[in-house]
Design a protein around this motif. Structure first.
Motif, PDB file in Angstrom:
ATOM      1  N   ASP A  24       0.856  -1.186   0.000  1.00 51.67           N
ATOM      2  CA  ASP A  24       0.000   0.000   0.000  1.00 51.67           C
ATOM      3  C   ASP A  24       0.889   1.232   0.000  1.00 51.67           C
ATOM      4  OD1 ASP A  24      -2.269   1.486  -0.058  1.00 51.67           O
ATOM      5  OD2 ASP A  24      -2.904   1.096   1.986  1.00 51.67           O
ATOM      6  N   ASP A  30      -4.556  -2.750  -3.162  1.00 58.78           N
ATOM      7  CA  ASP A  30      -5.809  -2.096  -3.545  1.00 58.78           C
ATOM      8  C   ASP A  30      -5.783  -1.852  -5.054  1.00 58.78           C
ATOM      9  OD1 ASP A  30      -4.127   0.064  -3.964  1.00 58.78           O
ATOM     10  OD2 ASP A  30      -4.708   1.106  -2.124  1.00 58.78           O
ATOM     11  N   PRO A  68     -11.017  -0.920   2.014  1.00 55.41           N
ATOM     12  CA  PRO A  68      -9.676  -1.104   2.600  1.00 55.41           C
ATOM     13  C   PRO A  68      -9.628  -2.192   3.664  1.00 55.41           C
ATOM     14  CG  PRO A  68     -10.692   0.906   3.418  1.00 55.41           C
ATOM     15  CD  PRO A  68     -11.576   0.404   2.331  1.00 55.41           C
ATOM     16  N   GLU A 118      -3.227  -2.258   6.316  1.00 55.34           N
ATOM     17  CA  GLU A 118      -3.845  -1.071   6.909  1.00 55.34           C
ATOM     18  C   GLU A 118      -3.460  -0.947   8.382  1.00 55.34           C
ATOM     19  OE1 GLU A 118      -5.410   1.306   5.452  1.00 55.34           O
ATOM     20  OE2 GLU A 118      -5.564   0.418   3.452  1.00 55.34           O
TER      21      GLU A 118
END
Length: 373
Positions: A210, A269, A298, A305
């Motif tokens: 990410d 993502d 998410p 995350e």
């Protein structure tokens, strides 16, 4: 026949009665009843002629105000009944008039005034025109042959055939026939199925990637590519730069694979860096499966995350970066501390490096035990 008397005459009768003339005598002479005299005295008693005129004017004005108030209330009810999108075309205004008259007792004239429609237009009945029907049929035929053409291009085609009609007429026939071309919707993300988020059973089985953004002291933005092993929770790399493209991501992954090997899968993502051709070709070349999460979800990439949250709280929020080299040095130091010294609750409070070393020792000891057996 009943006589009608003006205010001046009535006040004259009252003044004669006050002067001493008998009421019955006044009634006999002028032809009105006792009841009328007493009603006049209750209404005009003690008034002069100018006062009576002002009273009459006030009564007329009061009646006018009452009528205006009643009309405004009726108008409000009619408008409320026809409330909706603003009526622009004559047909929409006709429908508004019909709704008003059906819901309230408003007159046709008043309803037309409210919506701004002439009564002539209200009662107008269109006449069928064979040439328009033929032209509309031709438009339908052309639209069936060329499905993506709008009314402007269809207008150009019929003009080539010798039809003399302006664009407004073509658009009206085009719309009445329901030939409007639907706009193609822009794709927002790649359509993928939701996959259950399961913890891997070995290192290099699934990595997560990410981006995290921050800014230098001068306000210039920097991006950090975070890569984490979902099994051992190790921070594989934290690449820092002003801009990171898809090719940049593949170079970082190749550098990490020199020491750890290539993963079986990478979860990301749907950012442009992860859905572009560069990463897709790299994954196909090295046999890596790309697991894209659904757009705007998410939580389907919860491992990275959670790591990004710790990275922001413990590194980005504690340091004030003045330059890109300083940011790289401080972020690399935090990564070493995270992997080697910071206990992780999901790893039974071991550090990621300790957990990975213990797993390697366990897996290497299993084949030796099987050989002894």
């Amino acid at each position: 026949m009943k006589k009608r008397f003006s205010e001046e005459q009535i006040i004259g009768f009252l003044q004669q009665a006050e002067a001493g003339v008998a009421i019955k005598e006044l009634c006999r002479q002028h032809g009105f009843s006792d009841a009328s005299f007493y009603n006049w005295r209750a209404k005009f008693g003690g008034m002069s002629v100018p006062d009576a005129k002002r009273l009459k004017e006030l009564e007329a004005e009061n009646a006018k105000l009452k009528r205006l108030l009643a009309e405004s209330i009726l108008d409000a009810e009619a408008l409320k009944a026809a409330l909706g999108p603003k009526a622009l075309s004559p047909q929409q205004k006709r429908e508004s008039v019909m709704v008003m008259r059906k819901a309230t007792a408003i007159s046709q004239r008043r309803a037309c005034q409210l919506v701004g429609l002439s009564r002539t237009v209200l009662h107008y009945v269109s006449k069928a025109q064979p040439e328009n029907e033929q032209l509309q049929a031709r438009l339908v035929e052309l639209a069936g042959e060329r499905r993506r053409l709008g009314y402007r291009r269809l207008h150009a085609l019929v003009r080539r055939e010798g039809v003399r009609a302006n664009h407004k007429r073509i658009y009206r026939l085009y719309s009445d026939a329901g030939l409007s071309v639907r706009r193609r919707k822009k794709r927002h993300g790649v359509a993928v199925e939701r996959q259950a988020l399961e913890r891997p059973t070995e290192p290099n089985q699934v990595w997560s990637m990410d981006f995290v953004s921050d800014a230098l002291a001068n306000g210039r933005r920097i991006k950090v590519l975070t890569i984490v092993d979902d099994f051992s929770k190790e921070a594989i790399d934290l690449a820092v730069d002003f801009g990171i493209s898809g090719h940049y991501v593949t170079r970082v992954l190749d550098q990490a694979a020199r020491f750890r090997g290539y993963p079986k899968a990478i979860r990301t993502d749907q950012g442009p860096e992860f859905t572009g051709k560069a990463l897709d070709q790299w994954a196909c070349q090295h046999g890596v499966q790309l697991k894209l999460i659904q757009a705007g979800k998410p939580t389907q990439n919860a491992f990275i995350e959670s790591f990004n949250g710790r990275f922001r709280d413990e590194c980005l929020n504690d340091y004030w970066f003045t330059s890109l080299p300083q940011a790289r040095i401080l972020i690399a130091a935090w990564r070493r501390d995270y992997n080697q010294h910071r206990p992780h609750s999901a790893l039974n409070y071991q550090t990621p490096a300790e957990f990975a070393a213990e797993h390697r020792a366990t897996t290497s000891a299993q084949p030796a035990a099987e050989e002894c057996l």
